[in-house]
Design a protein around this motif. Structure first.
Motif, PDB file in Angstrom:
ATOM      1  N   LYS A 129       1.051  -1.227   0.020  1.00 24.71           N
ATOM      2  CA  LYS A 129       0.156  -0.159  -0.039  1.00 24.71           C
ATOM      3  C   LYS A 129       0.895   1.393  -0.102  1.00 24.71           C
ATOM      4  O   LYS A 129       0.569   2.187  -0.590  1.00 24.71           O
ATOM      5  CB  LYS A 129      -0.954   0.119   1.220  1.00 24.71           C
ATOM      6  CG  LYS A 129      -1.861   0.952   1.355  1.00 24.71           C
ATOM      7  CD  LYS A 129      -3.006   1.062   2.496  1.00 24.71           C
ATOM      8  CE  LYS A 129      -3.676  -0.324   2.568  1.00 24.71           C
ATOM      9  NZ  LYS A 129      -4.321  -0.137   3.991  1.00 24.71           N
ATOM     10  N   THR A 158      -0.412  -2.888  -6.319  1.00 18.48           N
ATOM     11  CA  THR A 158      -1.733  -3.448  -6.224  1.00 18.48           C
ATOM     12  C   THR A 158      -1.816  -4.932  -6.179  1.00 18.48           C
ATOM     13  O   THR A 158      -2.832  -5.540  -5.847  1.00 18.48           O
ATOM     14  CB  THR A 158      -2.658  -3.206  -7.582  1.00 18.48           C
ATOM     15  OG1 THR A 158      -2.088  -3.282  -8.673  1.00 18.48           O
ATOM     16  CG2 THR A 158      -2.749  -1.500  -7.253  1.00 18.48           C
ATOM     17  N   THR A 188      -4.265 -10.860  -3.918  1.00 14.48           N
ATOM     18  CA  THR A 188      -4.815 -10.989  -5.113  1.00 14.48           C
ATOM     19  C   THR A 188      -4.240 -12.239  -5.968  1.00 14.48           C
ATOM     20  O   THR A 188      -4.874 -12.520  -7.081  1.00 14.48           O
ATOM     21  CB  THR A 188      -4.305  -9.718  -6.153  1.00 14.48           C
ATOM     22  OG1 THR A 188      -2.948  -9.931  -6.115  1.00 14.48           O
ATOM     23  CG2 THR A 188      -4.766  -8.401  -5.528  1.00 14.48           C
TER      24      THR A 188
END
Length: 227
Positions: free
Chosen positions: A188, A193, A212
Motif C-alpha cells: 500500500k 496493487t 490478489t
C-alpha cells in the motif's frame, strides 16, 4: 474422463469454492483473486488434467523444470499465464525472461539489474514482484523488510522494472496472518496493487487479508513425489 482428471478437477473446484467463501467473508469479489496452480515436480499428466479443467494460471519454482514442461504444453494451450515463484539465479535471467509472463522473486540488486538488461535485449517485459522475506529467515530468499522500501525504489527508478506487486512466504511455524498484513501495508505504501501470498495451508487467510494471487500446489495436485 480419467481418474486423474476427475481428481484434479474436483480439487480445483474445492479450492476455488474456498477462495470464494474467504473472499465473501472479507466482503471482496472472488474474481479479484487469481489462483496460481503450482506444478512443481508434478507429473505432466496432472498438469494436463488441470489444463483440461480450465485452469490457465500456473506457477513453477525452477526455470529448468519449466523449460522441460511448458513449451510443448503452451503449443496446445497458448493462453496459459506462467509465473516464476522460486528463486532466480542471475545466470538464468535470459531463460526466465523468455519463458515466464510474471517473475515473482526479484530480491536483490544484481538480479534486478540483470533482468532490466535482459528485458531490453529481448524486448519482452514480464511483470515483476519483489519477494519480501517477512520472517527474516536466513535460509530463505527475499529482501528484508527493513530494506524493502529502498529496494522497491531501486527496481523502479534505477532499473525501470515493470514492478506490479509483492510476494512472501511466511515462516512455517508462525502465524501467517501477521506476515500477510505486513506485506499488505508495504504494498500500500508503494502503490503496488498485487499481493502474492498464501499457499495450500493458508490461502484462505491470505484472501481475507487482501491477496490478489494465491499459490496452491498440493491441495490441487496431491502430495509431491521427489526423486
Amino acid at each position: 474422463m480419467s481418474d486423474v482428471e476427475a481428481e484434479v478437477a474436483g480439487n480445483l473446484a474445492a479450492v476455488r469454492a474456498r477462495i470464494a467463501a474467504a473472499a465473501a467473508e472479507a466482503e471482496r469479489d472472488p474474481d479479484e483473486v487469481t489462483l496460481i496452480a503450482v506444478g512443481k515436480v508434478q507429473p505432466v499428466e496432472r498438469v494436463e488434467a488441470a489444463l483440461a479443467a480450465g485452469q490457465r494460471v500456473f506457477g513453477e519454482n525452477r526455470v529448468q523444470e519449466a523449460q522441460g514442461k511448458w513449451p510443448a504444453l503452451r503449443a496446445r494451450y497458448p493462453d496459459v499465464e506462467l509465473h516464476l515463484i522460486g528463486p532466480l539465479q542471475s545466470n538464468k535471467t535470459r531463460e526466465a525472461v523468455a519463458l515466464f509472463d510474471v517473475i515473482q522473486t526479484v530480491d536483490r540488486p544484481k538480479l534486478a539489474a540483470e533482468l532490466a538488461k535482459e528485458m531490453a535485449r529481448q524486448g519482452r517485459r514480464p511483470d515483476c514482484y519483489v519477494q519480501v522475506n517477512t520472517g527474516e529467515e536466513p535460509q530463505k530468499a527475499g529482501v528484508l523488510p527493513a530494506d524493502a522500501d529502498a529496494f522497491i525504489e531501486t527496481c523502479r527508478v534505477e532499473h525501470g522494472l515493470p514492478l506490479v506487486g509483492l510476494m512472501c512466504i511466511p515462516p512455517a511455524d508462525e502465524d501467517p496472518t501477521l506476515h500477510f498484513a505486513l506485506l499488505r501495508e508495504l504494498a500500500k505504501r508503494h502503490g503496488l496493487t498485487r499481493l502474492s501470498m498464501g499457499m495450500s495451508g493458508d490461502y484462505e487467510d491470505a484472501v481475507r487479508l487482501g491477496a490478489t494471487h494465491v499459490r496452491v500446489g498440493t491441495a490441487i495436485f496431491g502430495a509431491r513425489h521427489y526423486e
